[in-house]
Design a protein around this motif. Structure first.
Motif, PDB file in Angstrom:
ATOM      1  N   GLY A 102       0.783  -1.170   0.065  1.00  0.00           N
ATOM      2  CA  GLY A 102       0.021  -0.060  -0.009  1.00  0.00           C
ATOM      3  C   GLY A 102       0.842   1.119   0.025  1.00  0.00           C
ATOM      4  O   GLY A 102       2.058   1.158   0.059  1.00  0.00           O
ATOM      5  N   PHE A 103       0.253   2.414  -0.045  1.00  0.00           N
ATOM      6  CA  PHE A 103       0.822   3.678  -0.112  1.00  0.00           C
ATOM      7  C   PHE A 103       0.636   4.411   1.135  1.00  0.00           C
ATOM      8  O   PHE A 103      -0.101   4.126   1.992  1.00  0.00           O
ATOM      9  N   TRP A 104       1.741   5.094   1.648  1.00  0.00           N
ATOM     10  CA  TRP A 104       1.805   5.805   2.721  1.00  0.00           C
ATOM     11  C   TRP A 104       0.740   6.962   2.938  1.00  0.00           C
ATOM     12  O   TRP A 104       0.421   7.437   1.684  1.00  0.00           O
ATOM     13  N   GLY A 105       0.477   7.478   4.271  1.00  0.00           N
ATOM     14  CA  GLY A 105      -0.484   8.559   4.042  1.00  0.00           C
ATOM     15  C   GLY A 105      -2.036   8.098   3.895  1.00  0.00           C
ATOM     16  O   GLY A 105      -2.376   6.741   4.210  1.00  0.00           O
ATOM     17  N   GLY A 106      -2.881   9.174   3.959  1.00  0.00           N
ATOM     18  CA  GLY A 106      -4.344   8.543   3.905  1.00  0.00           C
ATOM     19  C   GLY A 106      -4.777   8.095   5.333  1.00  0.00           C
ATOM     20  O   GLY A 106      -4.362   8.962   6.473  1.00  0.00           O
ATOM     21  N   ALA A 107      -5.201   6.688   5.496  1.00  0.00           N
ATOM     22  CA  ALA A 107      -5.335   6.459   6.871  1.00  0.00           C
ATOM     23  C   ALA A 107      -4.243   5.924   7.569  1.00  0.00           C
ATOM     24  O   ALA A 107      -4.218   5.808   8.864  1.00  0.00           O
ATOM     25  N   LEU A 108      -3.264   5.690   6.725  1.00  0.00           N
ATOM     26  CA  LEU A 108      -1.920   5.397   7.795  1.00  0.00           C
ATOM     27  C   LEU A 108      -1.003   6.285   7.911  1.00  0.00           C
ATOM     28  O   LEU A 108      -1.313   7.548   7.229  1.00  0.00           O
ATOM     29  N   ASP A 109       0.033   6.327   8.754  1.00  0.00           N
ATOM     30  CA  ASP A 109       0.775   7.416   9.101  1.00  0.00           C
ATOM     31  C   ASP A 109       1.552   7.899   7.536  1.00  0.00           C
ATOM     32  O   ASP A 109       1.903   7.183   6.626  1.00  0.00           O
ATOM     33  N   GLY A 110       1.770   9.322   7.461  1.00  0.00           N
ATOM     34  CA  GLY A 110       2.621   9.836   6.459  1.00  0.00           C
ATOM     35  C   GLY A 110       4.105  10.083   6.907  1.00  0.00           C
ATOM     36  O   GLY A 110       4.240  10.347   8.030  1.00  0.00           O
ATOM     37  N   GLY A 111       4.959  10.283   5.772  1.00  0.00           N
ATOM     38  CA  GLY A 111       6.183  10.253   6.166  1.00  0.00           C
ATOM     39  C   GLY A 111       6.749  11.881   6.627  1.00  0.00           C
ATOM     40  O   GLY A 111       7.532  12.269   7.020  1.00  0.00           O
ATOM     41  N   GLN A 112       5.650  12.657   6.239  1.00  0.00           N
ATOM     42  CA  GLN A 112       5.833  14.194   6.618  1.00  0.00           C
ATOM     43  C   GLN A 112       5.444  14.398   7.992  1.00  0.00           C
ATOM     44  O   GLN A 112       4.465  15.028   8.321  1.00  0.00           O
ATOM     45  N   GLY A 113       6.032  13.654   8.958  1.00  0.00           N
ATOM     46  CA  GLY A 113       5.546  13.517  10.304  1.00  0.00           C
ATOM     47  C   GLY A 113       6.574  13.215  11.098  1.00  0.00           C
ATOM     48  O   GLY A 113       7.972  12.963  10.671  1.00  0.00           O
ATOM     49  N   GLU A 114       6.462  12.797  12.688  1.00  0.00           N
ATOM     50  CA  GLU A 114       7.633  12.494  13.453  1.00  0.00           C
ATOM     51  C   GLU A 114       7.890  11.072  13.417  1.00  0.00           C
ATOM     52  O   GLU A 114       8.944  10.556  13.610  1.00  0.00           O
ATOM     53  N   ARG A 115       6.761  10.231  13.254  1.00  0.00           N
ATOM     54  CA  ARG A 115       6.961   8.809  13.382  1.00  0.00           C
ATOM     55  C   ARG A 115       6.058   8.060  12.510  1.00  0.00           C
ATOM     56  O   ARG A 115       5.008   8.595  12.100  1.00  0.00           O
ATOM     57  N   VAL A 116       6.260   6.954  12.013  1.00  0.00           N
ATOM     58  CA  VAL A 116       5.635   6.111  10.963  1.00  0.00           C
ATOM     59  C   VAL A 116       5.574   4.623  11.516  1.00  0.00           C
ATOM     60  O   VAL A 116       6.657   4.123  11.709  1.00  0.00           O
ATOM     61  N   ARG A 117       4.236   4.162  11.475  1.00  0.00           N
ATOM     62  CA  ARG A 117       4.334   2.669  11.459  1.00  0.00           C
ATOM     63  C   ARG A 117       4.633   1.968  10.183  1.00  0.00           C
ATOM     64  O   ARG A 117       3.831   2.384   9.225  1.00  0.00           O
ATOM     65  N   VAL A 118       5.274   1.113   9.956  1.00  0.00           N
ATOM     66  CA  VAL A 118       5.744   0.580   8.577  1.00  0.00           C
ATOM     67  C   VAL A 118       5.122  -0.940   8.772  1.00  0.00           C
ATOM     68  O   VAL A 118       5.626  -1.824   9.305  1.00  0.00           O
ATOM     69  N   PRO A 119       4.098  -0.982   7.963  1.00  0.00           N
ATOM     70  CA  PRO A 119       3.736  -2.639   7.650  1.00  0.00           C
ATOM     71  C   PRO A 119       4.636  -3.219   6.971  1.00  0.00           C
ATOM     72  O   PRO A 119       5.351  -2.708   6.105  1.00  0.00           O
TER      73      PRO A 119
END
Length: 338
Positions: A102-119
């Motif tokens: 899938g793609f980042w952002g939307g309902a998932l965390d986006g990279g333009q932020g402090e932290r990201v959950r990576v599936p």
């Protein structure tokens, strides 16, 4: 992003592990992509907003029980789409079509932020042999999307030694396509663009001629520069129907077009325009995760260095102004340091 021209910095729930295949990443570097600007220009108002950012790297803080390829403390690169690395399409090198990606952002965390959950952390993240303060980090960050996308355009158009190449577009992807064509041995690279700061960078990356014209005039100019027949390979890095038609028209008989610009206007291409000349049309979404292991050594050695595309750096609070600057062409590509 809450609508066209409306980017805001907001607090969101902390990223956290959800599945045993996840990793939690603290973002150290991210970027604004030219493809983000299409939404910035025309996104309909949305009350909840859309989380942004698909180009980023950072430090692993925590991993799920089934993650084996990375561990806390590792600096890692995340391609612009996550993938499991094991489905039939990933095994074929087409990670962009992963059955479980899938793609980042939307309902998932986006990279333009402090932290990201990576599936699917094992299939997605690429460990880096460096520290976050390494001066090569911006060059490596380009592999998250634009550098791999330029490479995809060049491969799709069959660029090789002695190829004459025309690159349509002087944005970050077009400039990376110039780098990719030079790396693959192109003997002559023409860039189509009309912004001097960008075309000067294209020359630095390997272009030898600049064509500022558009439409039929650009096609004729490229033909003039290539003995009247057109280029062996044309790399379409814009995403409009007009750009694709120009690309096909300026390709020599038996040549190829690599199209990687995200399609925007839905305008079709009449196959009769290129049928008789046996033009190959290939491209689409780049499988960045498949290309990174091949390209990373050249980036680390300095042979493939796209760091100069980043001409402005902001913190998270500066992201809205970063979008404005790119939309106004006051910045080519904005680097974000959360």
């Amino acid at each position: 992003m809450f609508g066209a021209g409306d980017v805001q910095v907001r607090e969101v729930p902390d990223a956290r592990l959800d599945r045993p295949t996840d990793a939690l990443l603290r973002v150290t570097h991210a970027a604004i992509c030219g493809s983000d600007l299409w939404r910035y220009q025309k996104l309909a108002p949305t009350p909840d907003g859309i989380r942004l950012g698909h180009e980023f790297l950072g430090v692993v803080e925590e991993t799920g029980a089934e993650v084996t390829s990375v561990r806390p403390g590792d600096l890692v690169l995340a391609p612009f789409k996550w993938s499991d690395g094991s489905c039939e399409f990933c095994r074929a090198g087409l990670h962009s079509s992963c059955l479980h990606g899938g793609f980042w952002g939307g309902a998932l965390d986006g990279g333009q932020g402090e932290r990201v959950r990576v599936p699917q952390a094992d299939g997605t993240l690429v460990p880096l042999p460096m520290e976050p303060d390494d001066p090569r980090v911006p060059a490596v960050l380009a592999l998250a999307d634009v550098l791999c996308t330029g490479h995809h355009a060049a491969l799709s158009a069959r660029v090789g030694p002695d190829s004459t190449v025309a690159v349509i577009g002087d944005g970050a992807v077009g400039l990376c396509a110039v780098l990719a064509a030079a790396r693959l041995g192109a003997s002559r690279i023409v860039v189509l663009g009309r912004h001097p700061r960008r075309t000067d960078l294209a020359r630095r990356f390997g272009a030898v001629e600049v064509v500022p014209e558009r439409g039929p005039a650009a096609v004729e100019r490229v033909k003039e520069l290539t003995g009247g027949h057109g280029a062996d390979a044309v790399l379409e890095c814009v995403g409009t129907g007009a750009a694709l038609r120009d690309a096909l028209d300026m390709t020599r008989p038996g040549g190829a077009v690599g199209y990687v610009g995200v399609p925007q206007d839905g305008e079709g291409v009449d196959v009769r325009r290129f049928y008789r000349r046996n033009i190959t049309l290939s491209g689409g979404v780049t499988p960045a995760r498949a290309y990174i292991p091949e390209l990373l050594p050249d980036v680390l050695s300095g042979r493939l260095d796209a760091a100069a595309i980043f001409d402005r750096t902001v913190g998270l609070d500066g992201v809205p102004d970063g979008y404005k600057a790119m939309a106004a062409r006051e910045a080519l590509k904005v680097l974000i340091r959360p």
